[in-house]
Design a protein around this motif. Structure first.
Motif, PDB file in Angstrom:
ATOM      1  N   ASP A 105       0.852  -1.191   0.000  1.00 23.13           N
ATOM      2  CA  ASP A 105       0.000   0.000   0.000  1.00 23.13           C
ATOM      3  C   ASP A 105       0.881   1.232   0.000  1.00 23.13           C
ATOM      4  O   ASP A 105       1.837   1.313   0.783  1.00 23.13           O
ATOM      5  CB  ASP A 105      -0.876   0.055   1.262  1.00 23.13           C
ATOM      6  N   VAL A 106       0.560   2.167  -0.876  1.00 20.14           N
ATOM      7  CA  VAL A 106       1.197   3.481  -0.868  1.00 20.14           C
ATOM      8  C   VAL A 106       0.128   4.447  -0.374  1.00 20.14           C
ATOM      9  O   VAL A 106      -0.897   4.652  -1.036  1.00 20.14           O
ATOM     10  CB  VAL A 106       1.703   3.881  -2.264  1.00 20.14           C
ATOM     11  N   ILE A 107       0.352   5.006   0.807  1.00 19.77           N
ATOM     12  CA  ILE A 107      -0.635   5.866   1.462  1.00 19.77           C
ATOM     13  C   ILE A 107      -0.088   7.279   1.531  1.00 19.77           C
ATOM     14  O   ILE A 107       1.021   7.495   2.020  1.00 19.77           O
ATOM     15  CB  ILE A 107      -0.957   5.352   2.875  1.00 19.77           C
ATOM     16  N   THR A 108      -0.882   8.238   1.047  1.00 26.03           N
ATOM     17  CA  THR A 108      -0.492   9.642   1.063  1.00 26.03           C
ATOM     18  C   THR A 108      -1.430  10.403   1.999  1.00 26.03           C
ATOM     19  O   THR A 108      -2.643  10.177   1.991  1.00 26.03           O
ATOM     20  CB  THR A 108      -0.565  10.250  -0.351  1.00 26.03           C
ATOM     21  N   PHE A 109      -0.847  11.293   2.782  1.00 33.32           N
ATOM     22  CA  PHE A 109      -1.584  12.062   3.789  1.00 33.32           C
ATOM     23  C   PHE A 109      -1.659  13.529   3.407  1.00 33.32           C
ATOM     24  O   PHE A 109      -0.797  14.044   2.701  1.00 33.32           O
ATOM     25  CB  PHE A 109      -0.877  11.959   5.149  1.00 33.32           C
ATOM     26  N   ASN A 110      -2.676  14.215   3.927  1.00 36.32           N
ATOM     27  CA  ASN A 110      -2.733  15.664   3.782  1.00 36.32           C
ATOM     28  C   ASN A 110      -1.996  16.311   4.961  1.00 36.32           C
ATOM     29  O   ASN A 110      -1.435  15.615   5.810  1.00 36.32           O
ATOM     30  CB  ASN A 110      -4.181  16.170   3.655  1.00 36.32           C
ATOM     31  N   ASP A 111      -2.023  17.624   5.036  1.00 34.34           N
ATOM     32  CA  ASP A 111      -1.295  18.343   6.088  1.00 34.34           C
ATOM     33  C   ASP A 111      -1.846  18.079   7.489  1.00 34.34           C
ATOM     34  O   ASP A 111      -1.143  18.253   8.472  1.00 34.34           O
ATOM     35  CB  ASP A 111      -1.307  19.854   5.816  1.00 34.34           C
ATOM     36  N   GLU A 112      -3.104  17.656   7.577  1.00 33.32           N
ATOM     37  CA  GLU A 112      -3.724  17.387   8.878  1.00 33.32           C
ATOM     38  C   GLU A 112      -3.547  15.939   9.315  1.00 33.32           C
ATOM     39  O   GLU A 112      -4.061  15.540  10.356  1.00 33.32           O
ATOM     40  CB  GLU A 112      -5.216  17.733   8.850  1.00 33.32           C
ATOM     41  N   GLY A 113      -2.879  15.123   8.506  1.00 37.76           N
ATOM     42  CA  GLY A 113      -2.663  13.724   8.860  1.00 37.76           C
ATOM     43  C   GLY A 113      -3.779  12.789   8.443  1.00 37.76           C
ATOM     44  O   GLY A 113      -3.810  11.636   8.846  1.00 37.76           O
ATOM     45  N   LYS A 114      -4.696  13.275   7.588  1.00 38.98           N
ATOM     46  CA  LYS A 114      -5.742  12.400   7.072  1.00 38.98           C
ATOM     47  C   LYS A 114      -5.274  11.761   5.774  1.00 38.98           C
ATOM     48  O   LYS A 114      -4.513  12.363   5.006  1.00 38.98           O
ATOM     49  CB  LYS A 114      -7.047  13.171   6.845  1.00 38.98           C
ATOM     50  N   ILE A 115      -5.768  10.571   5.503  1.00 40.70           N
ATOM     51  CA  ILE A 115      -5.380   9.841   4.284  1.00 40.70           C
ATOM     52  C   ILE A 115      -6.108  10.433   3.098  1.00 40.70           C
ATOM     53  O   ILE A 115      -7.334  10.522   3.075  1.00 40.70           O
ATOM     54  CB  ILE A 115      -5.688   8.345   4.435  1.00 40.70           C
ATOM     55  N   LYS A 116      -5.313  10.848   2.090  1.00 45.86           N
ATOM     56  CA  LYS A 116      -5.929  11.402   0.878  1.00 45.86           C
ATOM     57  C   LYS A 116      -5.844  10.468  -0.321  1.00 45.86           C
ATOM     58  O   LYS A 116      -6.586  10.631  -1.276  1.00 45.86           O
ATOM     59  CB  LYS A 116      -5.351  12.775   0.538  1.00 45.86           C
TER      60      LYS A 116
END
Length: 123
Positions: A105-116
C-alpha cells in the motif's frame, strides 16, 4: 520545532492507526481517517470520494468471512507525506477456504494527517 524523525514517526503511527481500524472490518471506523476527496486504486478498481471509498471497503469486508492485515513493515517519505506499507493479508472465505496475499500500500496524507490516497499493489 518538529524534527524530521518526529514527523516520520507520526506518519507511521497514522498508518498503524489505519490498519488497526481496517482490521475491525467496519468502514465506519475508517471514515474519520480519510479526507472527503480520498482516492483508492487497487488491482480491481479505482474509486474517488469518501462515500465511494467506504463502499469499496464494505464490499471487501462483506465478500469474505474474515480478512485481516498483518503489517510487515512501513517505510516513509516525510517530504511527500507518504508511507509504503508492506502487508500480508489473511483471508477466510465464506466456505472456509483460507488464502494469504502480499500487498504494497502506498498511502499519502494531507497536512492534517488524514489519508488522501491509497494505492494498493498485489504481489
Amino acid at each position: 520545532m518538529n524534527s524530521p524523525q518526529r514527523t516520520s514517526l507520526n506518519l507511521q503511527a497514522e498508518c498503524k492507526k489505519y490498519f488497526k481500524a481496517w482490521n475491525t472490518n467496519k468502514s465506519e471506523n475508517l471514515k474519520d481517517l480519510f479526507t472527503d476527496d480520498i482516492t483508492l486504486h487497487d488491482w480491481d478498481a479505482g474509486v474517488e470520494g469518501l462515500e465511494e471509498v467506504l463502499k469499496a471497503n464494505d464490499a471487501i469486508f462483506e465478500g469474505v468471512e474474515s480478512i485481516k492485515v498483518n503489517v510487515i513493515g512501513i517505510d516513509k517519505i516525510t517530504k511527500h507525506k507518504k508511507c509504503y506499507c508492506d502487508l500480508e493479508i489473511m483471508i477466510i472465505t465464506s466456505d472456509g477456504t483460507s488464502a494469504k496475499i502480499y500487498v504494497l500500500d502506498v498511502i499519502t496524507f494531507n497536512d492534517e494527517g488524514k489519508i488522501k490516497s491509497i494505492r494498493a499493489y498485489k504481489g
